[in-house]
Design a protein around this motif. Structure first.
Motif, PDB file in Angstrom:
ATOM      1  N   ALA A   1       1.721   9.829  -3.300  1.00  0.00           N
ATOM      2  CA  ALA A   1       2.567   8.588  -3.331  1.00  0.00           C
ATOM      3  C   ALA A   1       3.219   8.662  -4.824  1.00  0.00           C
ATOM      4  O   ALA A   1       4.259   8.167  -4.682  1.00  0.00           O
ATOM      5  CB  ALA A   1       1.929   7.518  -3.008  1.00  0.00           C
ATOM      6  N   GLU A   2       2.394   9.161  -5.532  1.00  0.00           N
ATOM      7  CA  GLU A   2       2.890   9.141  -7.229  1.00  0.00           C
ATOM      8  C   GLU A   2       4.127  10.094  -7.221  1.00  0.00           C
ATOM      9  O   GLU A   2       5.205   9.636  -8.031  1.00  0.00           O
ATOM     10  CB  GLU A   2       1.725   9.367  -8.028  1.00  0.00           C
ATOM     11  CG  GLU A   2       0.703   8.475  -8.124  1.00  0.00           C
ATOM     12  CD  GLU A   2      -0.139   8.400  -7.130  1.00  0.00           C
ATOM     13  OE1 GLU A   2      -0.982   7.350  -6.909  1.00  0.00           O
ATOM     14  OE2 GLU A   2      -0.276   9.461  -6.224  1.00  0.00           O
TER      15      GLU A   2
ATOM     16  N   ILE B   1       3.217  13.015   2.805  1.00  0.00           N
ATOM     17  CA  ILE B   1       2.562  12.386   1.579  1.00  0.00           C
ATOM     18  C   ILE B   1       1.147  11.760   2.163  1.00  0.00           C
ATOM     19  O   ILE B   1       1.058  11.167   2.962  1.00  0.00           O
ATOM     20  CB  ILE B   1       3.549  11.329   1.302  1.00  0.00           C
ATOM     21  CG1 ILE B   1       5.140  11.892   0.878  1.00  0.00           C
ATOM     22  CG2 ILE B   1       2.865  10.434  -0.152  1.00  0.00           C
ATOM     23  CD1 ILE B   1       5.221  12.794  -0.184  1.00  0.00           C
ATOM     24  N   ASP B   2       0.425  12.013   1.327  1.00  0.00           N
ATOM     25  CA  ASP B   2      -1.013  11.582   1.364  1.00  0.00           C
ATOM     26  C   ASP B   2      -1.041  10.020   1.206  1.00  0.00           C
ATOM     27  O   ASP B   2      -1.194   9.533   0.166  1.00  0.00           O
ATOM     28  CB  ASP B   2      -2.092  12.307   0.358  1.00  0.00           C
ATOM     29  CG  ASP B   2      -3.442  11.995   0.530  1.00  0.00           C
ATOM     30  OD1 ASP B   2      -3.639  11.325   1.680  1.00  0.00           O
ATOM     31  OD2 ASP B   2      -4.424  12.713   0.092  1.00  0.00           O
TER      32      ASP B   2
ATOM     33  N   CYS C   1       9.212  17.128  -0.575  1.00  0.00           N
ATOM     34  CA  CYS C   1       8.754  17.302   0.715  1.00  0.00           C
ATOM     35  C   CYS C   1       8.109  18.775   0.642  1.00  0.00           C
ATOM     36  O   CYS C   1       7.524  19.110   1.562  1.00  0.00           O
ATOM     37  CB  CYS C   1       9.955  17.628   1.747  1.00  0.00           C
ATOM     38  SG  CYS C   1      10.910  18.766   1.292  1.00  0.00           S
ATOM     39  N   GLY C   2       7.607  19.241  -0.324  1.00  0.00           N
ATOM     40  CA  GLY C   2       7.004  20.219  -0.578  1.00  0.00           C
ATOM     41  C   GLY C   2       7.703  21.454   0.194  1.00  0.00           C
ATOM     42  O   GLY C   2       7.089  22.590   0.412  1.00  0.00           O
TER      43      GLY C   2
ATOM     44  N   SER D   1       0.905  -0.975  -0.073  1.00  0.00           N
ATOM     45  CA  SER D   1       0.029   0.073  -0.112  1.00  0.00           C
ATOM     46  C   SER D   1       0.911   1.339  -0.123  1.00  0.00           C
ATOM     47  O   SER D   1       2.003   1.079   0.087  1.00  0.00           O
ATOM     48  CB  SER D   1      -1.023   0.027   1.272  1.00  0.00           C
ATOM     49  OG  SER D   1      -0.070   0.214   2.644  1.00  0.00           O
ATOM     50  N   GLY D   2       0.205   2.424   0.112  1.00  0.00           N
ATOM     51  CA  GLY D   2       0.821   3.708   0.161  1.00  0.00           C
ATOM     52  C   GLY D   2       2.074   3.807  -1.049  1.00  0.00           C
ATOM     53  O   GLY D   2       1.910   3.571  -2.187  1.00  0.00           O
ATOM     54  N   ILE D   3       3.264   4.470  -0.492  1.00  0.00           N
ATOM     55  CA  ILE D   3       4.036   4.945  -1.316  1.00  0.00           C
ATOM     56  C   ILE D   3       4.883   3.407  -1.955  1.00  0.00           C
ATOM     57  O   ILE D   3       5.247   3.751  -3.196  1.00  0.00           O
ATOM     58  CB  ILE D   3       5.395   5.573  -0.543  1.00  0.00           C
ATOM     59  CG1 ILE D   3       4.892   6.819   0.039  1.00  0.00           C
ATOM     60  CG2 ILE D   3       6.673   5.628  -1.435  1.00  0.00           C
ATOM     61  CD1 ILE D   3       5.543   7.648   0.923  1.00  0.00           C
TER      62      ILE D   3
END
Length: 251
Positions: free
Chosen positions: A214-215, A186-187, A240-241, A15-17
């Protein structure tokens, strides 16, 4: 199909990243091994990739256990061939202040986040060295720079960054690159479990004021895996924005 025929092992990929990385690599032609502590979920994720025309298997892997790691790599190579790309993504986060964190929580964090990178990298490198080619991509975290209540997590991820640099130096002569991703907020389903007030504070600390996807991390992982990245090693790429540059402290 720039990764056509490459075999990629991604840990913590149910799942996730990790799953986003597996799907991105599959879209580039790689045969992917979804390794996860949750075998059923790993197999389900692999089946979805196969349904879309990709090549994938799911298998159980406790990255903190040497025997389990060796068994997972043996199974992966028997099914798909020698491993060309390893993504050390499996990890946990236990947020506790220095006065509250327990010995067990500290040791578990280090075992999965740091020892797991060592064990999986050792298993992958053994095969890669013999073939004088390979990519190792470690997933650390922006948190390795330090953050409130993340003594164990930040310490373990700082170890991942240091391991990346040391491995890059050691393995360079074999044509193997070792690089590191440092995601920020990250969402993912795990993050979405946080209470609304916690999410509000986290977003206020973000220079861009939003979550990454995650993308976004998956694309960065693919960048390191591409043939064109052959001269890039020992580097840390932040997704990381802007939080690696500056973060507004929580009130």
């Amino acid at each position: 199909m720039s990764l056509d025929g490459k075999v990629a092992v991604i840990t913590g990929a149910a799942s996730g990243i990790g799953l986003a990385i597996a799907e991105e690599f599959s879209s580039a032609g790689a045969k992917v091994v979804i390794a996860d502590i949750a075998k059923d979920r790993a197999e389900e994720a692999a089946a979805r990739i196969v349904e879309r025309g990709g090549a994938a298997i799911g298998l159980a892997a406790d990255v903190a256990d040497r025997a389990a790691v060796q068994a997972a790599f043996a199974e992966a190579e028997a099914a798909l061939g020698p491993v060309d790309i390893l993504v050390n993504n499996a990890g946990i986060s236990i947020d506790r202040g220095v006065r509250r964190i327990t010995d067990e929580e500290w040791q578990r964090t280090v075992a999965i986040n740091q020892t797991g990178v060592f064990l999986c990298s050792q298993a992958a490198a053994t095969s890669m060295i013999a073939r004088r080619t390979g990519r190792i991509i470690n997933v650390a975290s922006r948190a390795w720079l330090g953050w409130f209540g993340q003594l164990a997590y930040a310490s373990s991820k700082g170890g991942v960054v240091s391991a990346t640099r040391s491995l890059a130096i050691e393995l360079a002569k074999y044509g193997i690159t070792v690089n590191c991703l440092a995601p920020g907020l990250i969402d993912t389903p795990l993050l979405r479990r946080e209470a609304p007030e916690v999410m509000e504070r986290l977003l206020k600390a973000q220079p861009m004021g939003s979550l990454g996807a995650a993308e976004d991390v998956a694309w960065a992982a693919r960048f390191f895996a591409e043939p064109e990245a052959a001269a890039i090693t020992g580097q840390v790429l932040y997704v990381c924005g802007g939080k690696s540059l500056y973060a507004q402290p929580a009130a």
